[in-house]
Enzyme design. Structure first.
Site, mmCIF file in Angstrom:
data_model
loop_
_atom_site.group_PDB
_atom_site.id
_atom_site.type_symbol
_atom_site.label_atom_id
_atom_site.label_comp_id
_atom_site.label_asym_id
_atom_site.label_seq_id
_atom_site.Cartn_x
_atom_site.Cartn_y
_atom_site.Cartn_z
ATOM 1 N N TYR A 181 -94.886 -23.168 99.538
ATOM 2 C CA TYR A 181 -94.392 -23.321 100.921
ATOM 3 C C TYR A 181 -94.955 -22.196 101.800
ATOM 4 O O TYR A 181 -95.533 -22.447 102.857
ATOM 5 C CB TYR A 181 -92.850 -23.305 100.956
ATOM 6 C CG TYR A 181 -92.333 -22.789 102.274
ATOM 7 C CD1 TYR A 181 -92.440 -23.575 103.417
ATOM 8 C CD2 TYR A 181 -91.824 -21.493 102.391
ATOM 9 C CE1 TYR A 181 -92.034 -23.076 104.655
ATOM 10 C CE2 TYR A 181 -91.409 -21.001 103.619
ATOM 11 C CZ TYR A 181 -91.515 -21.784 104.737
ATOM 12 O OH TYR A 181 -91.129 -21.292 105.958
ATOM 13 N N LYS A 185 -97.891 -22.009 105.273
ATOM 14 C CA LYS A 185 -97.833 -21.325 106.573
ATOM 15 C C LYS A 185 -99.059 -20.417 106.772
ATOM 16 O O LYS A 185 -99.523 -20.221 107.890
ATOM 17 C CB LYS A 185 -96.557 -20.486 106.669
ATOM 18 C CG LYS A 185 -95.262 -21.296 106.559
ATOM 19 C CD LYS A 185 -94.826 -21.839 107.907
ATOM 20 C CE LYS A 185 -93.473 -22.495 107.850
ATOM 21 N NZ LYS A 185 -93.014 -22.995 109.133
#
Ligand code: USQ
Length: 386
Positions: A181, A185
């Site tokens: 995750y 980003k």
């Protein structure tokens, strides 16, 4: 301003939509309700049952007379994103529309791919739509402090000037994230910086810390306007979980030694930071990064704050270290710079026992909804062979 909020059904998206609408901006929200689907798939219900987005928009309109426009669709579908941009013509885009959980992305191959495709492709479609139809708009993109990881040097705000073999350059700060995750980003940030450089777009990447809190001024204006508050092992974050654990009479669970330090901020400050970014846009061609948090705590410190606040409320909470399901440093140097938002006028709401007590008072109202079996960690970063 015409403010487009991507991920308008989420923990931060919905409070942001009301906040900007109340201030008189034209607000539109976009969501595909994937988060609700993922919650059902991993058995993670929010503490307070949530009305649909449509219903919350109706309540808001009845209460304030203000209309929030809604687009239902998926950011990974290029034509859908293009249509939203052409139709709404935003001045500012606030992009929360991503899969937000580190444990979710570490469940296995399928969830890692789903997370990165959803986040990276969605963000690319936003970039292309901006270029095509809103080249002067300002994108405020939710990144994360976790992009940097926990390096053994001070963390700058996005950029660092490096001297190497007699030469120097200003480069993106090195990244060493701790989950697929957080990596999504990092990839978003790299794509955005490139887009600013080649197409003169304006972008602010908010490298946000762990957000806590259950209420904002607007969520308290009427029943049904609440936001999603998670305490499970997948979508719940540290402080929110610890408060629920204390109220449920369960042990507070620092993972491993509990010396992991992170930046934290109140949900109310998230809204103000986003507002400050919109009021002070990045320049054309500028990829600007703000480290968005107000205080640093170790997980142990948080556990103690919650335990002490609980005691004042007559709850005898216990702290119990559990085996760390993640691979992360549990005792490390951590000194991130966070000056830019303060310079723009942010007045932080610091975490105090008073705030923790008020959070717990709200949780107590919904105590009967707490499901004990979704609290302990179920996802491990590395499965040990037996
Ligand atoms: N932790 C515990 N016990 C728990 C839960 C968490 O010790 O019961 C620890 C974790 O091991 C970690 C720290 O608390 O060291 C933070 O974990 P978290 O689950 O609160 O937050 P994290 O997974 O880092 O992700 C959250 C949000 C994410 C956001 C990020 C900001 O879910 O969307 O990007 O916070 S940051 O942490 O700065 O990267």
């Amino acid at each position: 301003m015409r403010v487009l909020i991507l991920g308008g059904d989420g923990y931060l998206g919905w409070p942001t939509a009301m906040y900007f609408s109340r201030k008189g901006h034209e607000v539109a929200v976009v969501d595909n309700f994937n988060k609700r689907k993922w919650e059902a798939e991993v058995d993670a219900s929010p503490l307070i049952p949530l009305p649909s987005l449509q219903e919350r928009i109706r309540i808001w309109k009845r209460l304030t007379g203000k209309k929030i426009q809604m687009f239902v669709g998926d950011l990974v579908h290029e034509r859908f994103v293009a249509r939203v941009f052409e139709n709404f013509k935003p001045d500012a885009i606030i992009h929360y529309g991503e899969q937000p959980s580190a444990p979710f992305s570490m469940i296995g191959n399928e969830r890692a791919v789903e997370t990165q495709v959803n986040n990276v492709v969605g963000n690319l479609n936003v970039i292309f739509s901006m270029k095509r139809s809103s080249p002067n708009a300002h994108l405020i993109k939710l990144g994360t402090m976790g992009e940097y990881g926990t390096p053994n040097i001070d963390i700058e705000e996005g950029w660092i000037t490096i001297r190497h073999k007699g030469r120097k350059d200003r480069l993106l700060f090195p990244k060493k994230p701790g989950s697929f995750y957080h990596l999504s980003k990092v990839h978003d940030s790299a794509n955005l910086e490139f887009a600013c450089r080649i197409w003169n777009l304006r972008v602010t990447d908010l490298n946000q810390g762990v957000v806590y809190g259950i209420e904002t001024e607007e969520t308290q204006m009427a029943p049904g306007l609440q936001t999603s508050f998670h305490y499970d092992d997948i979508f719940g974050t540290a402080l929110n979980r610890f408060c629920v654990q204390a109220v449920a009479g369960l042990p507070i669970t620092p993972y491993g030694k509990g010396g992991q330090k992170r930046g934290f901020l109140n949900i109310v400050d998230t809204l103000r930071c986003v507002e400050l970014a919109t009021q002070n846009p990045a320049k054309k061609g500028e990829f600007r990064v703000f480290n968005q948090f107000t205080e640093v705590f170790s997980v142990n410190e948080l556990a103690e704050i919650v335990r002490d606040a609980a005691k004042k409320m007559g709850i005898d909470a216990k702290v119990k270290h559990v085996k760390n399901p993640r691979k992360e440093a549990e005792d490390h140097y951590y000194k991130p710079v966070h000056k830019e938002l303060l310079k723009l006028g942010l007045k932080p709401h610091k975490l105090s026992e008073v705030l923790v007590e008020s959070m717990m008072a709200k949780i107590i109202e919904h105590k009967d909804n707490i499901e004990d079996e979704i609290i302990m960690p179920r996802v491990v970063w590395e499965k040990k062979k037996t």
